[in-house]
Design a protein around this motif. Structure first.
Motif, PDB file in Angstrom:
ATOM      1  N   GLY A 133       0.868  -1.331  -0.014  1.00  0.00           N
ATOM      2  CA  GLY A 133      -0.125  -0.008  -0.030  1.00  0.00           C
ATOM      3  C   GLY A 133       0.946   1.119   0.211  1.00  0.00           C
ATOM      4  N   PHE A 134       2.133   1.107  -0.296  1.00  0.00           N
ATOM      5  CA  PHE A 134       3.002   2.388  -0.101  1.00  0.00           C
ATOM      6  C   PHE A 134       3.594   2.673  -1.656  1.00  0.00           C
ATOM      7  CE2 PHE A 134       3.069   0.074   4.026  1.00  0.00           C
ATOM      8  CZ  PHE A 134       2.505   1.045   4.664  1.00  0.00           C
ATOM      9  N   GLY A 135       2.987   2.064  -2.543  1.00  0.00           N
ATOM     10  CA  GLY A 135       3.758   2.313  -3.950  1.00  0.00           C
ATOM     11  C   GLY A 135       3.890   3.719  -4.250  1.00  0.00           C
ATOM     12  N   LEU A 136       2.650   4.516  -4.179  1.00  0.00           N
ATOM     13  CA  LEU A 136       2.758   6.119  -4.384  1.00  0.00           C
ATOM     14  C   LEU A 136       3.875   6.786  -3.717  1.00  0.00           C
ATOM     15  CD1 LEU A 136      -1.015   6.856  -5.107  1.00  0.00           C
ATOM     16  CD2 LEU A 136       0.796   6.559  -6.738  1.00  0.00           C
ATOM     17  N   GLN A 137       3.803   6.300  -2.156  1.00  0.00           N
ATOM     18  CA  GLN A 137       4.665   7.139  -1.579  1.00  0.00           C
ATOM     19  C   GLN A 137       6.028   6.705  -1.671  1.00  0.00           C
ATOM     20  OE1 GLN A 137       2.841   5.684   2.138  1.00  0.00           O
ATOM     21  NE2 GLN A 137       1.239   7.149   2.030  1.00  0.00           N
ATOM     22  N   THR A 138       6.478   5.528  -2.005  1.00  0.00           N
ATOM     23  CA  THR A 138       7.680   5.065  -2.212  1.00  0.00           C
ATOM     24  C   THR A 138       8.346   5.148  -3.434  1.00  0.00           C
ATOM     25  OG1 THR A 138       7.147   3.023  -2.304  1.00  0.00           O
ATOM     26  CG2 THR A 138       7.432   3.915  -0.180  1.00  0.00           C
ATOM     27  N   ALA A 143      12.334   4.199  -7.711  1.00  0.00           N
ATOM     28  CA  ALA A 143      12.711   4.416  -9.006  1.00  0.00           C
ATOM     29  C   ALA A 143      14.137   4.727  -8.917  1.00  0.00           C
ATOM     30  CB  ALA A 143      12.104   5.700  -9.436  1.00  0.00           C
ATOM     31  N   LEU A 144      14.797   5.350  -7.732  1.00  0.00           N
ATOM     32  CA  LEU A 144      16.090   5.547  -7.632  1.00  0.00           C
ATOM     33  C   LEU A 144      16.880   4.369  -7.479  1.00  0.00           C
ATOM     34  CD1 LEU A 144      16.222   8.787  -5.549  1.00  0.00           C
ATOM     35  CD2 LEU A 144      16.786   8.664  -7.684  1.00  0.00           C
TER      36      LEU A 144
END
Length: 175
Positions: A133-138, A143-144
């Motif tokens: 549930g943290f894809g948008l936040q992380t 990506a880095l």
């Protein structure tokens, strides 16, 4: 690939790691009296629901986490009813209407931490999965990490600054 990450991995010869999708339901309701936009995100201390104001309405979730097969998730009426009942037990607002309802799949690895790693069984396959549930936040940090790992570049300072190491995201930790 989200909920389908294990299935996609198997297609290219990688070994599935146990990605498990869980359904989460969210409902947009109109309540009386109207809630303030200044209201913060409110979480039930028992983890039974949460809500937050959104554009003059209330977004509400029963905080469900129901195991699911990979699919185009749809909200279940029982989850919607549970969310409303839990809300009405603790506030003086009356739910006047359910305006929208939706569900999504949050996918987790067995240890509930994301993976950003090449696969030893399929060396050209790179895992970037299990953000839950943290894809948008992380996603900026992931990506880095993925860029550094795929291009075999130096580990980003932003990740070192928060003590995230390549081995923290490695597939090897699940073996």
């Amino acid at each position: 690939a989200g909920a389908w990450a294990d299935e996609l991995a198997a297609l290219v010869g990688a070994r599935p790691v146990g990605i498990t999708p869980f359904r989460r339901t969210v409902v947009q309701v109109r309540v009386d009296p109207t809630v303030s936009e200044n209201l913060p995100l409110v979480l039930d201390i028992r983890g039974g629901f949460y809500f937050k104001p959104e554009s003059g309405r209330l977004w509400l979730s029963p905080h469900d986490e129901v195991p699911s097969v990979p699919c185009d998730a749809a909200p279940e009426e029982l989850a919607v009813a549970e969310a409303i009942a839990r809300l009405e037990e603790v506030v003086d607002w009356q739910v006047e209407a359910v305006e929208h309802k939706w569900a999504g799949l949050r996918s987790f690895t067995p240890d509930r931490l994301p993976i950003a790693s090449f696969d030893s069984h399929a060396p050209d396959f790179f895992w970037l999965a299990g953000q839950g549930g943290f894809g948008l936040q992380t996603s900026p940090a992931m990506a880095l990490a993925a860029e550094a790992l795929v291009t075999r570049s130096a580990w980003p300072g932003e990740l070192r600054a928060v003590s995230v190491r390549p081995e923290d995201l490695s597939l090897m930790r699940l073996n």
